[in-house]
Design an enzyme around this catalytic site. Structure first.
Site, PDB file in Angstrom:
ATOM      1  N   TYR A   7      10.365 -20.690  -5.853  1.00  0.00           N
ATOM      2  CA  TYR A   7       9.349 -20.876  -6.902  1.00  0.00           C
ATOM      3  C   TYR A   7       8.006 -20.336  -6.452  1.00  0.00           C
ATOM      4  CZ  TYR A   7      13.070 -23.655  -8.679  1.00  0.00           C
ATOM      5  OH  TYR A   7      14.315 -24.024  -9.134  1.00  0.00           O
ATOM      6  N   TYR A  52      -3.888 -21.136  -1.176  1.00  0.00           N
ATOM      7  CA  TYR A  52      -2.568 -21.462  -1.730  1.00  0.00           C
ATOM      8  C   TYR A  52      -1.959 -20.223  -2.410  1.00  0.00           C
ATOM      9  CZ  TYR A  52       0.770 -23.375  -5.147  1.00  0.00           C
ATOM     10  OH  TYR A  52       1.881 -23.599  -5.927  1.00  0.00           O
ATOM     11  N   ASP A 107       1.358 -19.048 -10.948  1.00  0.00           N
ATOM     12  CA  ASP A 107       0.351 -18.226 -11.630  1.00  0.00           C
ATOM     13  C   ASP A 107      -0.861 -17.989 -10.723  1.00  0.00           C
ATOM     14  OD1 ASP A 107       0.135 -21.195 -12.278  1.00  0.00           O
ATOM     15  OD2 ASP A 107      -1.889 -20.499 -12.726  1.00  0.00           O
TER      16      ASP A 107
HETATM   17  N1  LIG Z   1       2.712 -28.332  -8.955  1.00  0.00           N
HETATM   18  C1  LIG Z   1       2.308 -27.298  -9.681  1.00  0.00           C
HETATM   19  O1  LIG Z   1       1.458 -27.436 -10.576  1.00  0.00           O
HETATM   20  C2  LIG Z   1       2.910 -25.928  -9.461  1.00  0.00           C
HETATM   21  C3  LIG Z   1       2.425 -24.857 -10.228  1.00  0.00           C
HETATM   22  C4  LIG Z   1       2.983 -23.581 -10.041  1.00  0.00           C
HETATM   23  C5  LIG Z   1       4.000 -23.409  -9.112  1.00  0.00           C
HETATM   24  N2  LIG Z   1       4.440 -24.469  -8.369  1.00  0.00           N
HETATM   25  C6  LIG Z   1       5.490 -24.212  -7.384  1.00  0.00           C
HETATM   26  O2  LIG Z   1       6.652 -24.924  -7.787  1.00  0.00           O
HETATM   27  C7  LIG Z   1       7.383 -25.346  -6.627  1.00  0.00           C
HETATM   28  C8  LIG Z   1       7.662 -26.827  -6.712  1.00  0.00           C
HETATM   29  O3  LIG Z   1       6.413 -27.518  -6.773  1.00  0.00           O
HETATM   30  P1  LIG Z   1       6.322 -29.108  -7.011  1.00  0.00           P
HETATM   31  O4  LIG Z   1       5.254 -29.338  -8.025  1.00  0.00           O
HETATM   32  O5  LIG Z   1       7.678 -29.684  -7.217  1.00  0.00           O
HETATM   33  O6  LIG Z   1       5.738 -29.535  -5.588  1.00  0.00           O
HETATM   34  P2  LIG Z   1       5.635 -30.967  -4.918  1.00  0.00           P
HETATM   35  O7  LIG Z   1       5.965 -32.049  -5.909  1.00  0.00           O
HETATM   36  O8  LIG Z   1       4.338 -31.001  -4.195  1.00  0.00           O
HETATM   37  O9  LIG Z   1       6.827 -30.924  -3.860  1.00  0.00           O
HETATM   38  C9  LIG Z   1       6.758 -30.115  -2.733  1.00  0.00           C
HETATM   39  C10 LIG Z   1       7.866 -30.523  -1.788  1.00  0.00           C
HETATM   40  O10 LIG Z   1       7.697 -29.773  -0.583  1.00  0.00           O
HETATM   41  C11 LIG Z   1       7.959 -30.622   0.492  1.00  0.00           C
HETATM   42  N3  LIG Z   1       7.247 -30.216   1.678  1.00  0.00           N
HETATM   43  C12 LIG Z   1       5.913 -30.040   1.850  1.00  0.00           C
HETATM   44  N4  LIG Z   1       5.644 -29.741   3.128  1.00  0.00           N
HETATM   45  C13 LIG Z   1       6.846 -29.731   3.775  1.00  0.00           C
HETATM   46  C14 LIG Z   1       7.234 -29.493   5.123  1.00  0.00           C
HETATM   47  N5  LIG Z   1       6.338 -29.203   6.078  1.00  0.00           N
HETATM   48  N6  LIG Z   1       8.547 -29.558   5.422  1.00  0.00           N
HETATM   49  C15 LIG Z   1       9.468 -29.861   4.492  1.00  0.00           C
HETATM   50  N7  LIG Z   1       9.165 -30.108   3.193  1.00  0.00           N
HETATM   51  C16 LIG Z   1       7.857 -30.038   2.856  1.00  0.00           C
HETATM   52  C17 LIG Z   1       7.461 -31.987   0.049  1.00  0.00           C
HETATM   53  O11 LIG Z   1       8.109 -32.986   0.794  1.00  0.00           O
HETATM   54  P3  LIG Z   1       7.530 -34.503   0.860  1.00  0.00           P
HETATM   55  O12 LIG Z   1       7.560 -35.012  -0.542  1.00  0.00           O
HETATM   56  O13 LIG Z   1       8.456 -35.217   1.726  1.00  0.00           O
HETATM   57  O14 LIG Z   1       6.147 -34.352   1.410  1.00  0.00           O
HETATM   58  C18 LIG Z   1       7.844 -32.003  -1.427  1.00  0.00           C
HETATM   59  O15 LIG Z   1       9.128 -32.546  -1.585  1.00  0.00           O
HETATM   60  C19 LIG Z   1       6.547 -24.916  -5.418  1.00  0.00           C
HETATM   61  O16 LIG Z   1       7.022 -23.694  -4.935  1.00  0.00           O
HETATM   62  C20 LIG Z   1       5.156 -24.724  -6.000  1.00  0.00           C
HETATM   63  O17 LIG Z   1       4.403 -23.789  -5.242  1.00  0.00           O
HETATM   64  C21 LIG Z   1       3.931 -25.724  -8.539  1.00  0.00           C
END
Ligand SMILES: NC(=O)c1ccc[n+]([C@@H]2O[C@H](COP(=O)([O-])OP(=O)(O)OC[C@H]3O[C@@H](n4cnc5c(N)ncnc54)[C@H](OP(=O)(O)O)[C@@H]3O)[C@@H](O)[C@H]2O)c1
Length: 293
Positions: free
Chosen positions: A98, A124, A101
């Site tokens: 993933y 980021y 934007d």
């Molecule tokens: N959130 C947004 O608004 C957004 C927007 C655009 C794109 N995205 C992309 O969509 C994807 C999913 O995002 P999301 O919103 O589901 O993110 P999220 O809820 O913050 O989840 C990120 C996950 O990554 C894990 N993580 C972080 N650091 C880590 C490490 N050092 N080792 C192993 N695991 C680690 C976290 O584990 P823990 O929970 O155990 O810490 C968490 O489960 C990502 O690629 C993000 O860049 C997100």
């Protein structure tokens, strides 16, 4: 089909555990099992499981904190995906990843296609772009799904914050010069499952795809939708509709700059996979139905 999922406890990872389970044998790992800040340590997990598909939902998503820890963000968002790409390629597996934007500079007001020039404004975004490039350079068969403004039913999210503030305060100020599409983790996970089936069956080319809910709004428009839904459901909302002020981003300075135009053109994904992406309001209304009962 053997699927290895990383980031199982994140917003998207949690929904992927549900959506990917019917596709075959799913092995889901969280940060208790693997550390993306130690990229080379991931290789053993891939080799041990021998997957057909690796799905990476782990990322350093704390946009403001990333400004203060750029090296850690780079390891998690770029170097770790590079190791996954190398190992998936060696195993002959697909890699689903993933992105965001935030790889764009947010200028203009047109939705951006997958090939539009990038220009991240913050750490980021820069590290996520490095991750994309590493995957593309590895030669692995991949689906890189760029999404925006993700919310899930677990943990904190913008809608919950607005619901709380609307009950505590009689005036609110919300940014109205950043435009995008709030996108549910549920939708992302369900589309991912469809895309994996199509890709593995040979029905979709490797590449980057934009995946967001349909339509567009500002954070202010999003907040109004949430608060008016809460009012209509009888929640004790204190703030009047006309007391939700629309303000520019400059009123809320943050360590990381955000793009103003987060619109992504999703035509390629809809055409390639034969999917429809429902309007953002549908997913937000569903979230509210779950939160408000
Ligand atoms: N959130 C947004 O608004 C957004 C927007 C655009 C794109 N995205 C992309 O969509 C994807 C999913 O995002 P999301 O919103 O589901 O993110 P999220 O809820 O913050 O989840 C990120 C996950 O990554 C894990 N993580 C972080 N650091 C880590 C490490 N050092 N080792 C192993 N695991 C680690 C976290 O584990 P823990 O929970 O155990 O810490 C968490 O489960 C990502 O690629 C993000 O860049 C997100």
């Amino acid at each position: 089909m053997k699927i290895l999922l990383f980031g199982r406890n994140g917003q998207v990872g949690w929904e992927l555990q549900r959506a990917l389970a019917p596709l075959g044998e799913l092995h889901a790992l969280g940060s208790d099992a693997v550390d993306f800040a130690e990229p080379e340590s991931l290789a053993a997990s891939v080799r041990a499981f021998g997957p057909d598909v690796v799905v990476n939902a782990a990322a350093h998503t704390a946009v403001d904190r990333a400004e203060a820890e750029p090296e850690r963000a780079l390891r998690i968002n770029a170097e770790a995906p590079a190791v996954l790409a190398r190992e998936a390629a060696a195993a002959g597996a697909w890699l689903v990843h993933y992105s965001t934007d935030y790889v764009f500079d947010g200028s203009g007001d047109a939705p951006r296609g997958e090939d539009a020039p990038t220009g991240p404004l913050n750490v980021y975004g820069r590290t996520k772009l490095e991750g994309e490039r590493a995957i593309q350079a590895s030669g692995v068969r991949h689906l890189v799904l760029r999404t925006s403004w993700v919310y899930g039913t677990r943990g904190g999210n913008f809608a919950r914050t607005m619901l709380r503030l609307a009950q505590e305060r009689d005036r609110l100020a919300v940014i109205d010069d950043q435009i995008g599409a709030p996108t549910g983790a549920e939708l992302i996970a369900d589309v991912t499952a469809h895309a994996i089936r199509a890709a593995v069956a040979g029905g979709a080319p490797s590449g980057i795809y934009h995946l967001t809910a349909g339509g567009q709004t500002s954070w202010h428009g999003y907040a109004c939708r949430v608060i008016e839904a809460a009012r209509s459901k009888g929640l004790p909302v204190k703030v009047a509709r006309e007391a939700i002020a629309a303000v520019p981003s400059s009123e809320f300075p943050t360590p990381a700059a955000r793009p103003q135009n987060s619109r992504l053109d999703t035509a390629k994904l809809r055409r390639t996979f034969g999917l429809a992406l429902p309007p953002w309001q549908d997913g937000v209304d569903r979230l509210l139905a779950e939160i408000l009962g």
